[in-house]
Design an enzyme around this catalytic site. Structure first.
Site, PDB file in Angstrom:
ATOM      1  N   CYS A   2      -0.934  -6.194   5.717  1.00 43.85           N
ATOM      2  CA  CYS A   2      -0.567  -5.727   7.050  1.00 43.85           C
ATOM      3  C   CYS A   2       0.735  -4.944   6.960  1.00 43.85           C
ATOM      4  O   CYS A   2       1.231  -4.650   5.880  1.00 43.85           O
ATOM      5  CB  CYS A   2      -0.396  -6.919   7.995  1.00 43.85           C
ATOM      6  SG  CYS A   2      -1.820  -8.042   8.023  1.00 43.85           S
ATOM      7  N   LEU A  51      -4.171  -6.065   9.449  1.00 41.53           N
ATOM      8  CA  LEU A  51      -5.418  -5.788   8.759  1.00 41.53           C
ATOM      9  C   LEU A  51      -6.105  -7.138   8.586  1.00 41.53           C
ATOM     10  O   LEU A  51      -5.648  -7.993   7.828  1.00 41.53           O
ATOM     11  CB  LEU A  51      -5.168  -5.145   7.393  1.00 41.53           C
ATOM     12  CG  LEU A  51      -6.419  -4.795   6.577  1.00 41.53           C
ATOM     13  CD1 LEU A  51      -7.211  -3.691   7.261  1.00 41.53           C
ATOM     14  CD2 LEU A  51      -6.043  -4.389   5.159  1.00 41.53           C
ATOM     15  N   ASN A  75       2.870 -10.114   5.723  1.00 39.75           N
ATOM     16  CA  ASN A  75       2.014  -9.115   5.079  1.00 39.75           C
ATOM     17  C   ASN A  75       1.544  -9.738   3.773  1.00 39.75           C
ATOM     18  O   ASN A  75       2.349 -10.005   2.891  1.00 39.75           O
ATOM     19  CB  ASN A  75       2.814  -7.837   4.796  1.00 39.75           C
ATOM     20  CG  ASN A  75       2.108  -6.921   3.819  1.00 39.75           C
ATOM     21  OD1 ASN A  75       0.902  -6.808   3.833  1.00 39.75           O
ATOM     22  ND2 ASN A  75       2.876  -6.269   2.958  1.00 39.75           N
ATOM     23  N   GLY A  76       0.236 -10.006   3.659  1.00 38.64           N
ATOM     24  CA  GLY A  76      -0.235 -10.536   2.393  1.00 38.64           C
ATOM     25  C   GLY A  76      -1.328 -11.554   2.528  1.00 38.64           C
ATOM     26  O   GLY A  76      -1.946 -11.717   3.585  1.00 38.64           O
ATOM     27  N   THR A 335       5.153  10.106 -12.494  1.00 38.08           N
ATOM     28  CA  THR A 335       3.909   9.453 -12.902  1.00 38.08           C
ATOM     29  C   THR A 335       3.241   8.710 -11.753  1.00 38.08           C
ATOM     30  O   THR A 335       2.010   8.648 -11.661  1.00 38.08           O
ATOM     31  CB  THR A 335       4.155   8.490 -14.092  1.00 38.08           C
ATOM     32  OG1 THR A 335       2.904   8.049 -14.605  1.00 38.08           O
ATOM     33  CG2 THR A 335       4.989   7.291 -13.676  1.00 38.08           C
ATOM     34  N   ARG A 338       1.442  11.402  -9.665  1.00 34.22           N
ATOM     35  CA  ARG A 338       0.274  11.898 -10.408  1.00 34.22           C
ATOM     36  C   ARG A 338      -0.908  10.937 -10.261  1.00 34.22           C
ATOM     37  O   ARG A 338      -2.040  11.347 -10.000  1.00 34.22           O
ATOM     38  CB  ARG A 338       0.618  12.024 -11.888  1.00 34.22           C
ATOM     39  CG  ARG A 338       1.494  13.192 -12.267  1.00 34.22           C
ATOM     40  CD  ARG A 338       1.815  13.117 -13.752  1.00 34.22           C
ATOM     41  NE  ARG A 338       2.556  14.281 -14.250  1.00 34.22           N
ATOM     42  CZ  ARG A 338       2.944  14.417 -15.511  1.00 34.22           C
ATOM     43  NH1 ARG A 338       2.668  13.461 -16.396  1.00 34.22           N
ATOM     44  NH2 ARG A 338       3.606  15.486 -15.892  1.00 34.22           N
TER      45      ARG A 338
END
Length: 567
Positions: A2, A51, A75-76, A335, A338
């Protein structure tokens, strides 16, 4: 997962700040598109963007206890929440089926010590209105993201949020909240609660390899991460790490279908409702047309009999997404950008299919010395020290990428390799066993742990072509022309004159290539405040090992398609 946002000790009436708080929290709504919540208590405010994956019908946040003196925004996922409920005093009233509510009740029972009992990935803020106390904590490795901010004009006020973008307009100092730590306003201190045996990288372990223990520990880590009430899938690049996770997930999913799923040691079992609605495991891959990863993922998916979804993107589509990727990642690391761009594009496709949770293979390279530059490690002790450092800094790189690339579209990525128990096994192996050289491939012990070729009665986990495939960093594996095109685009976008003045423009953390200059410029467009750079750390190989600064795996001499071979 979340999005969370909170402010502690606002000057004046927090109700007057409520609309502003809702606006800032809305910046995180991509992380939690299912519902929003906001609670004001005194001069404090907590917001939540949800979520829904566990406790779908009843887990709206912020969560409160019966008399609403405790307020929690999380969150988690807490994988051992069922076992933890048994630690709560008899008669504890649970309002929801959320895996996170147990934090609220255990805090009342044991205070800040609750964080030491949690097995999961999490960032949370808990407000105790009776004590005028706030706690903030982040999971041991930093799989979830959390930031802490301050405004020098508001001494005593603290800000917390899942992403930088919710704080950068309010705060003139922002840090990435350190993983494995908890902040307590009673002491004003942020202390480390996660203290595994391997944390000191200078202490070199000497445990012999136990292949069975490695295999069973990873299987258990995957099993607990199948806790879901919504359809889930696996990210499948065709490399070793994601393919192993997919293989184990396929086996565990089949066990749930057959009704033979075993109990975890702590007594928690895996929710089976998602399997009932989508009984075959789905796998997802992405790459440029003809990329190495797409071909390898196809082989793995055929072998595992997953419902496989393959997506291609064009170089132009990737280039068009760069600005959005930087916005969501909140970094200018080369990185990370990418590799995140294909993952960001894939996550959008996954969300469009109605999937909210995926398993991913992040962490194995850091744990086992899997990056190709580890071939240049001067000694086993040096390799171990570097692996510990890489694991400690995952929250700046691969964890950040996996979390924010997927959460940009409301998809949650779970990473079994970073399970606490698995780390305790894998990080305490004698590093001599992790050394790679000609004739001994990187991550040899992980490959060997899942190699069943010596047992003709065993069901293979993967075909040999995947189990013993050379390491491809994701940004290379999606198609070699992806990185080449990024470099060419940067050369066209950044003039020699601009690049020559890079140090004048950015005296701190000066870009060393035109590609890095480009990303730094895009980052500054989204986040122009000076406070926004403190949380950024760049990922580069070890120059003192003789490794090139280019983070691409192809830049390393041992790569089968190294740059100089193609020159």
């Amino acid at each position: 997962m979340c999005g969370i946002f909170g402010v502690y000790n606002l000057p004046g009436d927090a109700h007057a700040f409520r609309q502003r708080a809702l606006f800032l929290s809305k910046k995180l709504r991509h992380r939690g598109p299912d519902w929003s919540g906001c609670t004001v208590a005194g001069n404090h405010i907590l917001c939540h963007e949800r979520l829904a994956i566990v406790g779908v019908d009843s887990g709206a946040q912020p969560l409160t206890n019966d008399d609403e003196t405790l307020i929690l925004s999380v969150n988690g996922e807490i994988y051992n929440h069922k076992a933890l409920r048994k630690l709560c005093p008899e008669g504890t009233h649970f309002k929801t089926q959320s895996d996170c509510e147990v934090i609220l009740h255990l805090y009342k029972h044991m205070g800040a010590e609750v964080v030491k009992h949690l097995d999961g990935m999490f960032s949370w803020v808990l407000l105790d209105t009776k004590k005028n106390r706030i706690l903030a904590a982040r999971d041991p490795i930093g799989i979830t993201t959390l930031y802490q901010g301050w405004n020098s004009k508001q001494p005593g006020t603290l800000y917390f949020a899942s992403e930088l973008k919710a704080l950068n307009e309010e705060c003139d100092r922002i840090i990435a909240f350190p993983p494995g730590h908890i902040f307590d306003s009673e002491t004003g201190e942020t202390t480390r609660y996660f203290q595994p045996t391997w944390w000191d990288g200078e202490k070199i372990p000497a445990n012999p390899v136990d292949y069975k223990l490695i295999r069973e520990s990873l299987e258990k880590a995957v099993r607990k991460r199948l806790m879901s009430e919504v359809p889930y899938g696996v990210l499948l690049s065709g490399g070793l790490d994601s393919s192993l996770i997919a293989s184990i997930a396929a086996r565990e999913t089949q066990k749930m279908i057959d009704g033979t799923v075993p109990l975890n040691k702590d007594g928690d079992d895996v929710d089976e409702s998602a399997v009932a609605s989508w009984p075959r495991l789905h796998s997802f891959s992405i790459g440029l047309e003809g990329s190495p990863d797409l071909a390898a993922a196809r082989v793995a998916a055929d072998f595992l009999k997953t419902v496989h979804h393959e997506y291609t993107f064009t170089v132009q589509e990737g280039l068009d997404a760069i600005a959005d990727v930087v916005y969501h990642l909140e970094t200018y690391d080369v990185t990370t950008i990418r590799a995140s761009t294909p993952m960001y594009l894939l996550s959008r496709k996954i969300k469009a299919m109605g999937v909210k949770m995926v398993l991913s293979g992040e962490g194995a390279d850091e744990i086992f010395g899997g990056y190709l530059y580890f071939h240049a490690a001067p000694s086993a002790a040096d390799l171990h020290t570097e692996t510990v450092s890489r694991v400690k800094n995952l929250h700046y790189a691969d964890c950040l990428r996996a979390n924010k690339s997927t959460m940009a579209w409301g998809v949650e990525a779970r990473v079994p390799f970073l399970d606490k128990a698995f780390l305790e096994v894998a990080m305490t192996v004698d590093p001599k066993e992790k050394m790679s050289f000609k004739g001994k491939m990187e991550k040899h012990i992980l490959r060997k742990a899942f190699d069943t070729s010596d047992d003709p009665t065993a069901q293979p986990y993967l075909p040999d072509s995947i189990l013993w495939r050379q390491k491809e960093q994701f940004s290379d594996g999606v198609g070699y022309s992806w990185i080449d095109s990024l470099k060419d685009t940067a050369l066209a976008k950044v003039s020699d004159e601009e690049f020559a003045k890079a140090a004048e423009r950015w005296p701190q953390d000066t870009p060393q290539t035109k590609e890095a200059y480009w990303y730094r410029e895009v980052f500054e467009q989204w986040f122009p405040q000076d406070a926004c750079t403190e949380s950024v750390v760049r990922w580069i190989p070890r120059g003192d090992w003789g490794c090139p600064a280019d983070p691409s795996g192809r830049a390393q001499k041992v790569h089968d398609s190294a740059y100089e071979k193609n020159a």
